[in-house]
Design an enzyme around this catalytic site. Structure first.
Site, mmCIF file in Angstrom:
data_model
loop_
_atom_site.group_PDB
_atom_site.id
_atom_site.type_symbol
_atom_site.label_atom_id
_atom_site.label_comp_id
_atom_site.label_asym_id
_atom_site.label_seq_id
_atom_site.Cartn_x
_atom_site.Cartn_y
_atom_site.Cartn_z
ATOM 1 N N VAL A 94 7.326 4.833 3.329
ATOM 2 C CA VAL A 94 7.549 5.908 2.363
ATOM 3 C C VAL A 94 6.614 5.688 1.179
ATOM 4 O O VAL A 94 6.544 4.601 0.623
ATOM 5 C CB VAL A 94 9.026 5.935 1.886
ATOM 6 N N ALA A 139 5.440 2.414 -3.037
ATOM 7 C CA ALA A 139 5.676 2.675 -1.612
ATOM 8 C C ALA A 139 6.606 1.588 -1.075
ATOM 9 O O ALA A 139 6.867 0.592 -1.763
ATOM 10 C CB ALA A 139 4.370 2.647 -0.842
ATOM 11 N N LYS A 140 7.096 1.761 0.097
ATOM 12 C CA LYS A 140 7.868 0.704 0.771
ATOM 13 C C LYS A 140 7.842 0.987 2.255
ATOM 14 O O LYS A 140 7.698 2.145 2.679
ATOM 15 C CB LYS A 140 9.317 0.710 0.276
ATOM 16 N N GLY A 141 8.007 -0.066 3.046
ATOM 17 C CA GLY A 141 8.044 0.109 4.492
ATOM 18 C C GLY A 141 9.116 -0.768 5.092
ATOM 19 O O GLY A 141 9.635 -1.670 4.431
ATOM 20 N N ASP A 180 8.242 -8.550 2.072
ATOM 21 C CA ASP A 180 9.555 -8.313 1.452
ATOM 22 C C ASP A 180 10.568 -9.092 2.297
ATOM 23 O O ASP A 180 10.211 -10.120 2.879
ATOM 24 C CB ASP A 180 9.845 -6.797 1.396
#
Ligand code: NAD
Length: 457
Positions: A94, A139-141, A180
């Site tokens: 995202v 952003a992050k995944g 992460d």
């Protein structure tokens, strides 16, 4: 009320790779049902944005733009398991906002990952980079999987296939992933290699948090915890706390929790409780986190992340719930979202809550912490040291430079102290709490950039 300022605003070890749990019958999903019945992270993120927008009197269209990510991608990630069976996992990326610079954010592997959670985390990354005043967006995944059940080979295939699926939306000037939960330097090395194979040349600046021998920055592994420690120093001045002898409780003994324990122990703090996903240990006389880490390594030599020795000498075994209620000077949630909630906040008994994890406190609980007079170092400030050193790594890669650990930590300290002071000044200007102040500062900076550019076409 003044508008927020716009212009100013180790010996580390790379752990050997492998994320298997020593107990084969143990899976993360059985142990991480912390969000059931609670407000979701995205609801929390939107409430926080609404509050900051109201205080800033933001145009409602700006607020609407910021509530939605610019892009959300769901990918299917088929991999061959060791038994030749093919399993199809679901992955997400995202990209919330890139007005201040390329998208930036970690990738997590966890059975409870959802598009909603990743969206909240992407939004928090936008605010975090704005609070730290670094030129990145958010952003992050994530990939929905239980990494403790995958072999190293399976993790590599999963990572490389996931990278291939998101290849056309990442890039050094487009979107730069990082580690992460349950991903690490080795994961980043696989992403870098996969991306580079498609390009035809090595592109170290595609990810941060890489191993140092592949262009990673000195000090990145401990950067989040180091930045947290600098914030704790600043907070201690405000609450007139002496760090020497201060009692510390840490939830989560991973990359952030372990390093925070180590650094604060070195500062003379007394670590009285630690935990991981399986539970915790407490000792009022103090726990040496380095001894615990070494014990863990000896006990589980083939796993980079064994679990805490729950029967450790002189320690009492406790649950994660009990840990959050221990009387202490500094409480550090360094694991998952939604840990301090309306259900347990009345029993939180700390002087300072330093949020190493993203979103560990619900908005209701946060209000109560403030009413109780507890000084909160909010997540978007407290854990921004990680992305700040990621930014340093990216600069080093682009310029093909290599900075020393001393250079990295000295620059990090400047950035963190400035970010803390910016948030504290906003708190005073708006007569509000630290979390709202951090959000006002961050949203103000992003909204100002949006206003300057206007809407195209
Ligand atoms: P990690 O995977 O290295 O460690 C996570 C730790 O939390 C492990 O000890 C695990 O056993 C424990 N844990 C997992 N679920 C738990 C639960 N339900 N209850 C108690 N403990 C639990 O992850 P990390 O990189 O240390 O990240 C921890 C937190 O910090 C996450 O919220 C992450 O988003 C945040 N964070 C990490 C970084 C970074 O640089 N790694 C930067 C900013 C924020």
């Amino acid at each position: 009320m003044k508008p927020p300022s716009l212009s100013t605003c180790s010996h580390e070890r790379i752990q050997p790779f492998g994320i298997r749990s020593p107990n084969s019958d143990f899976t993360l999903s059985q142990n991480a049902k912390t969000q059931n019945g609670n407000i979701t992270p995205l609801e929390v993120a939107i409430q926080q944005l609404d509050l900051a927008s109201e205080v800033l009197d933001l145009d409602s269209t700006v607020c609407e733009i910021l509530k939605k990510p610019k892009r959300s991608v769901i990918v299917s990630v088929p991999i061959k398991r060791e038994n030749d069976v093919i399993n199809v996992f679901t992955g997400f990326r995202v990209q919330h906002n890139d007005i201040r610079g390329p998208y930036k954010g970690g990738i997590r592997y966890h059975p409870d990952v959802t598009l909603e959670e990743v969206t909240a985390l992407a939004m928090w990354m936008t605010w975090k980079c704005a609070v730290a005043d670094i030129p990145y967006g958010g952003a992050k995944g994530g990939v929905k999987c239980d990494p403790t059940e995958l072999s190293i080979g399976e993790l590599e295939r999963l990572t490389r296939r996931y990278t291939t699926e998101i290849l056309n939306i990442i890039g050094p000037y487009q979107d730069v992933p990082a580690p992460d939960l349950y991903t690490d330097a080795q994961t980043m090395a696989w992403i870098m290699d996969t991306y580079s194979q498609f390009k035809g040349y090595m592109v170290p600046e595609i990810v941060t948090g890489k191993p140092v021998n592949l262009g990673g920055s000195e000090g990145r592994e401990g950067a989040t915890a180091r930045g947290l420690t600098y914030c704790i120093h600043e907070a201690a001045k405000h609450v007139r706390m002496r760090l020497k002898g201060a009692t510390v409780v840490i939830q989560g003994f991973g990359k952030v929790g372990w390093n925070a324990a180590r650094f604060l122990h070195e500062e003379g703090c007394k670590i009285i409780a630690l935990s991981d996903v399986k539970g915790g240990i407490q000792n009022q006389k103090g726990i040496d986190p380095i001894e615990v880490y070494e014990y863990q390594k000896r006990a589980y030599p083939s796993h980079y992340k064994g679990t805490l020795p729950l029967e450790y000498d002189g320690c009492t075994r406790i649950t994660n719930e009990e840990l959050l209620e221990i009387k202490c000077d500094i409480l550090i949630p360094a694991a998952m979202e939604n840990q301090i909630t309306e259900k347990n906040v009345a029993n939180v008994n700390a002087q300072v809550v330093a949020e190493a994890a993203n979103g560990p406190t619900t908005p209701e609980a946060s209000k109560i912490l403030v009413e109780k007079g507890i000084f909160i170092i909010p997540d978007i400030l407290a854990n921004s040291g990680g992305v700040t050193v990621s930014y340093f790594e990216w600069i080093q890669n682009i310029h093909r430079e290599h900075w020393t650990r001393e250079q990295v930590y000295s620059k990090l300290r400047c950035q963190m102290v400035k970010a803390f002071k910016d948030v504290f000044a906003t708190k005073k200007d708006y007569e509000t709490d630290m979390r709202t102040a951090a959000m006002i500062l961050a949203v103000g900076r992003v909204a100002a950039a949006l206003r300057t550019l206007g809407l195209w076409p």
